[in-house]
Design a protein around this motif. Structure first.
Motif, PDB file in Angstrom:
ATOM      1  N   LEU A 153       0.826  -1.202   0.000  1.00  0.00           N
ATOM      2  CA  LEU A 153       0.000   0.000   0.000  1.00  0.00           C
ATOM      3  C   LEU A 153       0.865   1.259   0.000  1.00  0.00           C
ATOM      4  CD1 LEU A 153      -2.786   1.271   0.049  1.00  0.00           C
ATOM      5  CD2 LEU A 153      -2.865   0.878   2.511  1.00  0.00           C
ATOM      6  N   LEU A 154       1.912   1.268   0.805  1.00  0.00           N
ATOM      7  CA  LEU A 154       2.839   2.403   0.817  1.00  0.00           C
ATOM      8  C   LEU A 154       3.396   2.680  -0.578  1.00  0.00           C
ATOM      9  CD1 LEU A 154       4.998   1.926   4.031  1.00  0.00           C
ATOM     10  CD2 LEU A 154       3.885   4.034   3.333  1.00  0.00           C
ATOM     11  N   HIS A 155       3.842   1.625  -1.234  1.00  0.00           N
ATOM     12  CA  HIS A 155       4.419   1.795  -2.566  1.00  0.00           C
ATOM     13  C   HIS A 155       3.363   2.203  -3.596  1.00  0.00           C
ATOM     14  CE1 HIS A 155       7.852  -0.110  -0.633  1.00  0.00           C
ATOM     15  NE2 HIS A 155       8.550   0.561  -1.527  1.00  0.00           N
ATOM     16  N   ALA A 156       2.154   1.691  -3.451  1.00  0.00           N
ATOM     17  CA  ALA A 156       1.075   2.096  -4.354  1.00  0.00           C
ATOM     18  C   ALA A 156       0.718   3.566  -4.152  1.00  0.00           C
ATOM     19  CB  ALA A 156      -0.158   1.212  -4.141  1.00  0.00           C
ATOM     20  N   LEU A 157       0.717   4.013  -2.906  1.00  0.00           N
ATOM     21  CA  LEU A 157       0.448   5.426  -2.634  1.00  0.00           C
ATOM     22  C   LEU A 157       1.521   6.301  -3.277  1.00  0.00           C
ATOM     23  CD1 LEU A 157      -0.614   5.327   1.128  1.00  0.00           C
ATOM     24  CD2 LEU A 157      -2.095   5.795  -0.835  1.00  0.00           C
ATOM     25  N   ALA A 158       2.771   5.899  -3.116  1.00  0.00           N
ATOM     26  CA  ALA A 158       3.871   6.678  -3.693  1.00  0.00           C
ATOM     27  C   ALA A 158       3.790   6.693  -5.218  1.00  0.00           C
ATOM     28  CB  ALA A 158       5.212   6.110  -3.236  1.00  0.00           C
ATOM     29  N   GLU A 159       3.517   5.544  -5.795  1.00  0.00           N
ATOM     30  CA  GLU A 159       3.423   5.441  -7.256  1.00  0.00           C
ATOM     31  C   GLU A 159       2.277   6.279  -7.809  1.00  0.00           C
ATOM     32  OE1 GLU A 159       2.157   1.908 -10.276  1.00  0.00           O
ATOM     33  OE2 GLU A 159       3.664   1.409  -8.758  1.00  0.00           O
ATOM     34  N   ASN A 160       1.206   6.359  -7.044  1.00  0.00           N
ATOM     35  CA  ASN A 160       0.021   7.073  -7.503  1.00  0.00           C
ATOM     36  C   ASN A 160      -0.123   8.467  -6.906  1.00  0.00           C
ATOM     37  OD1 ASN A 160      -1.538   5.072  -9.232  1.00  0.00           O
ATOM     38  ND2 ASN A 160      -0.997   3.856  -7.429  1.00  0.00           N
ATOM     39  N   TRP A 161       0.887   8.935  -6.193  1.00  0.00           N
ATOM     40  CA  TRP A 161       0.798  10.227  -5.538  1.00  0.00           C
ATOM     41  C   TRP A 161       0.455  11.370  -6.498  1.00  0.00           C
ATOM     42  CZ3 TRP A 161      -0.865  12.039  -1.439  1.00  0.00           C
ATOM     43  CH2 TRP A 161      -0.656  13.361  -1.074  1.00  0.00           C
ATOM     44  N   PRO A 162       1.005  11.387  -7.727  1.00  0.00           N
ATOM     45  CA  PRO A 162       0.632  12.488  -8.629  1.00  0.00           C
ATOM     46  C   PRO A 162      -0.880  12.578  -8.866  1.00  0.00           C
ATOM     47  CG  PRO A 162       2.567  11.379  -9.470  1.00  0.00           C
ATOM     48  CD  PRO A 162       2.052  10.547  -8.305  1.00  0.00           C
ATOM     49  N   VAL A 163      -1.550  11.445  -8.954  1.00  0.00           N
ATOM     50  CA  VAL A 163      -3.005  11.452  -9.146  1.00  0.00           C
ATOM     51  C   VAL A 163      -3.715  11.735  -7.825  1.00  0.00           C
ATOM     52  CG1 VAL A 163      -5.007  10.034  -9.765  1.00  0.00           C
ATOM     53  CG2 VAL A 163      -2.918   9.913 -11.139  1.00  0.00           C
ATOM     54  N   LEU A 164      -3.258  11.088  -6.744  1.00  0.00           N
ATOM     55  CA  LEU A 164      -3.901  11.266  -5.441  1.00  0.00           C
ATOM     56  C   LEU A 164      -3.832  12.703  -4.952  1.00  0.00           C
ATOM     57  CD1 LEU A 164      -2.584   8.055  -3.650  1.00  0.00           C
ATOM     58  CD2 LEU A 164      -4.923   8.484  -4.441  1.00  0.00           C
ATOM     59  N   SER A 165      -2.771  13.396  -5.306  1.00  0.00           N
ATOM     60  CA  SER A 165      -2.601  14.771  -4.829  1.00  0.00           C
ATOM     61  C   SER A 165      -3.176  15.818  -5.774  1.00  0.00           C
ATOM     62  CB  SER A 165      -1.117  15.057  -4.606  1.00  0.00           C
ATOM     63  OG  SER A 165      -0.402  14.944  -5.825  1.00  0.00           O
ATOM     64  N   ASP A 166      -3.718  15.391  -6.895  1.00  0.00           N
ATOM     65  CA  ASP A 166      -4.292  16.315  -7.875  1.00  0.00           C
ATOM     66  C   ASP A 166      -5.768  16.561  -7.546  1.00  0.00           C
ATOM     67  OD1 ASP A 166      -5.388  17.620 -10.075  1.00  0.00           O
ATOM     68  OD2 ASP A 166      -4.423  16.322 -11.549  1.00  0.00           O
ATOM     69  N   PRO A 167      -6.107  17.766  -7.096  1.00  0.00           N
ATOM     70  CA  PRO A 167      -7.500  18.027  -6.706  1.00  0.00           C
ATOM     71  C   PRO A 167      -8.498  17.827  -7.839  1.00  0.00           C
ATOM     72  CG  PRO A 167      -6.132  20.010  -6.409  1.00  0.00           C
ATOM     73  CD  PRO A 167      -5.252  18.930  -6.933  1.00  0.00           C
ATOM     74  N   THR A 168      -8.051  17.935  -9.070  1.00  0.00           N
ATOM     75  CA  THR A 168      -8.975  17.743 -10.192  1.00  0.00           C
ATOM     76  C   THR A 168      -9.271  16.265 -10.439  1.00  0.00           C
ATOM     77  OG1 THR A 168      -7.243  17.659 -11.889  1.00  0.00           O
ATOM     78  CG2 THR A 168      -8.114  19.848 -11.289  1.00  0.00           C
ATOM     79  N   ARG A 169      -8.559  15.358  -9.760  1.00  0.00           N
ATOM     80  CA  ARG A 169      -8.745  13.916  -9.968  1.00  0.00           C
ATOM     81  C   ARG A 169      -9.447  13.217  -8.808  1.00  0.00           C
ATOM     82  NH1 ARG A 169      -5.263  11.622 -13.775  1.00  0.00           N
ATOM     83  NH2 ARG A 169      -6.817   9.979 -13.724  1.00  0.00           N
ATOM     84  N   ARG A 170      -9.903  13.983  -7.809  1.00  0.00           N
ATOM     85  CA  ARG A 170     -10.504  13.378  -6.620  1.00  0.00           C
ATOM     86  C   ARG A 170     -11.694  12.466  -6.953  1.00  0.00           C
ATOM     87  NH1 ARG A 170      -7.152  16.145  -4.265  1.00  0.00           N
ATOM     88  NH2 ARG A 170      -6.971  17.406  -2.451  1.00  0.00           N
ATOM     89  N   GLU A 171     -12.562  12.940  -7.823  1.00  0.00           N
ATOM     90  CA  GLU A 171     -13.724  12.123  -8.191  1.00  0.00           C
ATOM     91  C   GLU A 171     -13.287  10.826  -8.876  1.00  0.00           C
ATOM     92  OE1 GLU A 171     -16.978  12.423  -7.409  1.00  0.00           O
ATOM     93  OE2 GLU A 171     -16.299  14.075  -6.135  1.00  0.00           O
ATOM     94  N   ASP A 172     -12.275  10.910  -9.715  1.00  0.00           N
ATOM     95  CA  ASP A 172     -11.750   9.707 -10.376  1.00  0.00           C
ATOM     96  C   ASP A 172     -11.224   8.710  -9.344  1.00  0.00           C
ATOM     97  OD1 ASP A 172     -12.271  10.849 -12.872  1.00  0.00           O
ATOM     98  OD2 ASP A 172     -10.244  11.693 -13.019  1.00  0.00           O
ATOM     99  N   VAL A 173     -10.484   9.227  -8.371  1.00  0.00           N
ATOM    100  CA  VAL A 173      -9.919   8.361  -7.334  1.00  0.00           C
ATOM    101  C   VAL A 173     -11.030   7.694  -6.537  1.00  0.00           C
ATOM    102  CG1 VAL A 173      -8.572   8.336  -5.199  1.00  0.00           C
ATOM    103  CG2 VAL A 173      -7.753   9.641  -7.179  1.00  0.00           C
ATOM    104  N   LEU A 174     -11.999   8.465  -6.097  1.00  0.00           N
ATOM    105  CA  LEU A 174     -13.093   7.893  -5.306  1.00  0.00           C
ATOM    106  C   LEU A 174     -13.910   6.889  -6.116  1.00  0.00           C
ATOM    107  CD1 LEU A 174     -14.245  11.014  -3.281  1.00  0.00           C
ATOM    108  CD2 LEU A 174     -12.984   9.020  -2.454  1.00  0.00           C
ATOM    109  N   ARG A 175     -14.140   7.195  -7.373  1.00  0.00           N
ATOM    110  CA  ARG A 175     -14.874   6.267  -8.238  1.00  0.00           C
ATOM    111  C   ARG A 175     -14.101   4.956  -8.396  1.00  0.00           C
ATOM    112  NH1 ARG A 175     -16.514   9.758 -11.348  1.00  0.00           N
ATOM    113  NH2 ARG A 175     -14.690   9.954 -12.698  1.00  0.00           N
ATOM    114  N   ALA A 176     -12.795   5.041  -8.491  1.00  0.00           N
ATOM    115  CA  ALA A 176     -11.965   3.847  -8.647  1.00  0.00           C
ATOM    116  C   ALA A 176     -11.974   2.974  -7.392  1.00  0.00           C
ATOM    117  CB  ALA A 176     -10.531   4.248  -8.990  1.00  0.00           C
TER     118      ALA A 176
END
Length: 140
Positions: A94-117
């Motif tokens: 999970l730590l590594h997945a968070l780091a790998e996906n941090w650019p998307v997770l930290s992008d406020p314009t992608r929040r809905e995409d993240v939650l939908r996923a």
């Protein structure tokens, strides 16, 4: 993993909450996440949410077992030798997945995409409230 943890705690009459251990785990995970490029405060909030979600699921299980006067779980895995090592491996992934996906997770314009996923999650069968708690930091 919450059912395995809960069964062990039920069998051994242990409390669900262990605040000193939780604080240690959260701080360590925050430092590890920071080393991987995820801001420590965000990582600590994220992992605090995971722990709270697990405690919610465990409490819900305990309540049901208490109502029905559930006895021991003969096949409950040992918390220290079986379940925690599994949790440690999952947490590392999970730590590594968070780091790998941090650019998307930290992008406020992608929040809905993240939650939908994040939906549907298998854990909703166990506790919809716990799932909501676990994914809440992803929507911030």
């Amino acid at each position: 993993m919450a059912p395995d943890v809960a069964q062990f705690k039920w069998n051994h009459h242990l409390p669900i909450e262990d605040l000193p251990r939780e604080a240690e785990v959260i701080a360590a995970l925050g430092r590890q996440a920071s080393a991987l490029g995820v801001p420590q405060p965000w990582a600590e909030a994220f992992f605090r949410a995971q722990i709270e979600a697990s405690k919610t699921a465990q409490n819900e299980l305990f309540q049901g077992w208490d109502v029905f006067k559930r006895g021991q779980f003969p096949d409950a895995p040992d918390l220290v030798t079986v379940t925690r090592p599994k949790l440690d491996r999952l947490t590392d992934q999970l730590l590594h997945a968070l780091a790998e996906n941090w650019p998307v997770l930290s992008d406020p314009t992608r929040r809905e995409d993240v939650l939908r996923a994040m939906h549907p999650m298998q854990a909703e069968d166990l506790s919809a409230k716990a799932v909501t708690q676990a994914i809440a930091p992803l929507g911030r």
